[in-house]
Scaffold this active site. Sequence first.
Site, PDB file in Angstrom:
ATOM      1  N   HIS A 102       1.028  -1.623   0.295  1.00  0.00           N
ATOM      2  CA  HIS A 102      -0.155   0.035   0.102  1.00  0.00           C
ATOM      3  C   HIS A 102       0.481   1.072  -0.187  1.00  0.00           C
ATOM      4  O   HIS A 102       0.258   2.415   0.057  1.00  0.00           O
ATOM      5  CB  HIS A 102      -0.950  -0.161   1.190  1.00  0.00           C
ATOM      6  CG  HIS A 102      -2.309  -1.061   1.245  1.00  0.00           C
ATOM      7  ND1 HIS A 102      -2.514  -1.932   0.534  1.00  0.00           N
ATOM      8  CD2 HIS A 102      -1.545  -1.883   2.481  1.00  0.00           C
ATOM      9  CE1 HIS A 102      -2.931  -3.116   0.758  1.00  0.00           C
ATOM     10  NE2 HIS A 102      -2.280  -3.006   2.409  1.00  0.00           N
ATOM     11  N   HIS A 128       4.872   6.980   7.026  1.00  0.00           N
ATOM     12  CA  HIS A 128       4.982   6.775   5.439  1.00  0.00           C
ATOM     13  C   HIS A 128       5.056   7.677   4.600  1.00  0.00           C
ATOM     14  O   HIS A 128       4.145   8.946   5.328  1.00  0.00           O
ATOM     15  CB  HIS A 128       3.987   5.144   5.470  1.00  0.00           C
ATOM     16  CG  HIS A 128       2.535   5.953   6.120  1.00  0.00           C
ATOM     17  ND1 HIS A 128       2.847   6.234   7.529  1.00  0.00           N
ATOM     18  CD2 HIS A 128       2.024   6.274   5.846  1.00  0.00           C
ATOM     19  CE1 HIS A 128       1.158   6.518   8.006  1.00  0.00           C
ATOM     20  NE2 HIS A 128       0.946   7.074   6.270  1.00  0.00           N
ATOM     21  N   HIS A 130       2.031   9.152   0.828  1.00  0.00           N
ATOM     22  CA  HIS A 130       1.508   8.753   0.310  1.00  0.00           C
ATOM     23  C   HIS A 130       1.574   9.795  -0.768  1.00  0.00           C
ATOM     24  O   HIS A 130       2.122  10.909  -1.226  1.00  0.00           O
ATOM     25  CB  HIS A 130      -0.735   9.318   0.457  1.00  0.00           C
ATOM     26  CG  HIS A 130      -0.760   8.242   2.083  1.00  0.00           C
ATOM     27  ND1 HIS A 130      -1.982   7.741   2.018  1.00  0.00           N
ATOM     28  CD2 HIS A 130       0.153   9.118   3.778  1.00  0.00           C
ATOM     29  CE1 HIS A 130      -1.808   6.948   2.875  1.00  0.00           C
ATOM     30  NE2 HIS A 130      -1.069   7.656   3.995  1.00  0.00           N
ATOM     31  N   GLU A 140      -2.881  12.773   0.515  1.00  0.00           N
ATOM     32  CA  GLU A 140      -4.282  12.809   1.189  1.00  0.00           C
ATOM     33  C   GLU A 140      -4.876  13.659   1.456  1.00  0.00           C
ATOM     34  O   GLU A 140      -6.449  14.309   1.388  1.00  0.00           O
ATOM     35  CB  GLU A 140      -4.172  11.693   2.117  1.00  0.00           C
ATOM     36  CG  GLU A 140      -3.898  10.361   2.386  1.00  0.00           C
ATOM     37  CD  GLU A 140      -4.396   9.398   2.434  1.00  0.00           C
ATOM     38  OE1 GLU A 140      -3.755   9.376   3.550  1.00  0.00           O
ATOM     39  OE2 GLU A 140      -4.988   8.029   2.283  1.00  0.00           O
ATOM     40  N   HIS A 153       3.413  11.031   6.870  1.00  0.00           N
ATOM     41  CA  HIS A 153       2.602  10.668   7.900  1.00  0.00           C
ATOM     42  C   HIS A 153       3.519  10.487   8.392  1.00  0.00           C
ATOM     43  O   HIS A 153       4.569   9.267   8.137  1.00  0.00           O
ATOM     44  CB  HIS A 153       1.626   9.917   7.792  1.00  0.00           C
ATOM     45  CG  HIS A 153       0.704  10.581   7.011  1.00  0.00           C
ATOM     46  ND1 HIS A 153      -0.374  10.090   6.559  1.00  0.00           N
ATOM     47  CD2 HIS A 153       0.334  11.758   6.788  1.00  0.00           C
ATOM     48  CE1 HIS A 153      -1.423  10.279   5.827  1.00  0.00           C
ATOM     49  NE2 HIS A 153      -1.101  11.637   6.262  1.00  0.00           N
ATOM     50  N   THR A 234      -6.080   6.883   7.819  1.00  0.00           N
ATOM     51  CA  THR A 234      -6.799   6.811   6.288  1.00  0.00           C
ATOM     52  C   THR A 234      -6.836   5.371   5.460  1.00  0.00           C
ATOM     53  O   THR A 234      -6.888   5.326   4.720  1.00  0.00           O
ATOM     54  CB  THR A 234      -5.893   7.971   5.393  1.00  0.00           C
ATOM     55  OG1 THR A 234      -4.534   7.796   5.109  1.00  0.00           O
ATOM     56  CG2 THR A 234      -5.632   9.532   6.207  1.00  0.00           C
ATOM     57  N   THR A 235      -6.510   4.499   6.196  1.00  0.00           N
ATOM     58  CA  THR A 235      -6.667   2.438   5.187  1.00  0.00           C
ATOM     59  C   THR A 235      -6.511   1.800   6.665  1.00  0.00           C
ATOM     60  O   THR A 235      -7.539   2.323   7.913  1.00  0.00           O
ATOM     61  CB  THR A 235      -5.083   2.229   5.726  1.00  0.00           C
ATOM     62  OG1 THR A 235      -4.290   2.222   6.491  1.00  0.00           O
ATOM     63  CG2 THR A 235      -4.725   3.223   4.431  1.00  0.00           C
TER      64      THR A 235
HETATM   65 ZN   LIG Z   1      -0.580   7.377   5.805  1.00  0.00          ZN
END
Ligand SMILES: [Zn+2]
Length: 374
Positions: A102, A128, A130, A140, A153, A234-235
């Site tokens: 991911h 991590h 995005h 995000e 993040h 957010t996941t």
């Molecule tokens: Zn994140």
Amino acid sequence: MSRSALRVSLLLLAVLGRAGAGSEHVGQDPPHSSEQGPGHSHWSYEDVEHWGVVYPDCARTSQSPINIDVAKTIFSPHLRPIQLSGYSLPANQKLKLSNNGHTVVLELPESLAITGGYAQQYRAVQLHLHWGSLMGPGSEHTISGHRFAAEIHVVHYNTKYESFQKAMVQPDGLAVLGAFLEVGPRENPYYQEIFEHLNEIEAEGEEVMVSGFNIAGLLPANLKFYFHYNGSLTTPPCYQTVKWTVFNQTVLISREQMSTLARSLRNEDSEPLQNNYRPVQGLNGRWVLASFQTTLSVEKPIPPGRDGSATTEGHSSSSFHAGDVLAVLFGVLFAITALAFLLYIYKHRSQNARLDSPTKSKVIYTAASTENTV
Ligand SMILES: [Zn+2]
């Protein structure tokens, strides 16, 4: 007098009502989550609209990310600068960098901590990213509708809990620091510490040990200006346990670095790992605080040609600070002045009456002292 008192009461009720609603929401909901750790689950960004079927929290009302409408943020002078400790790691301390299908995840030692800006202390777990694709941006959070190229993040958990796993289900369990990445003129040496290894973890599940470096270099230099709200991972599982900090200042990386990020990794279907961002979620009455006075948050003329309801909302919300507070202040001052005036009148009438009625002298004394203090 009665008219001004009525006006003041109404204003006070309105302001207290709004403030109450705000603090209630801010206190309640917080969060974020590719921070799951090793347990892998089979969700994807292609079925993002159905996450709630398997992970019910994803369908709740305090989710992340959100669009941060700067004109509707509330300036809070109590939000202190974010302070980090232990973020500068020696090169001989090795960190695990992995592709979880991911995103790219850099595991962080617990010696990294947030020691200022939050009411409690939080330990780092991992960070991590995005991102979008070569065709478009992929942050995000969005700022007044603008999506940035990418977003970092840094996930932390509250030190009052034993572990990240235990903290992630607690309302005050997690703190995530988020920052936006933009393309700038130079290569960013801190991000290069990560990006130079992406070709070693192209496939899902691959991992590599990388040398320690100054992790704070991945975040903006200015940690004073930020937005704060309560949201979620957010996941999946989308737990609503994250107190979010989204920095106002962005971080610059080179165009080549951005391209490396967008092209290097593959997901579980061996397709390019791109556009790994969740659509923005509804605010549902939550308030977004700002640690600084934004120029957009002051009252200003309604720009012509904008959507009627949106501008009306924006106007009333932005006027909360300057407009409503001043209105209440002047209302209260007006009431005090009116009261003093009435007492003054009353005193003089009482003084006139004293000749006839000595029993009123006590009242006259009280009224006089009140007048002196006004
Ligand atoms: Zn994140």
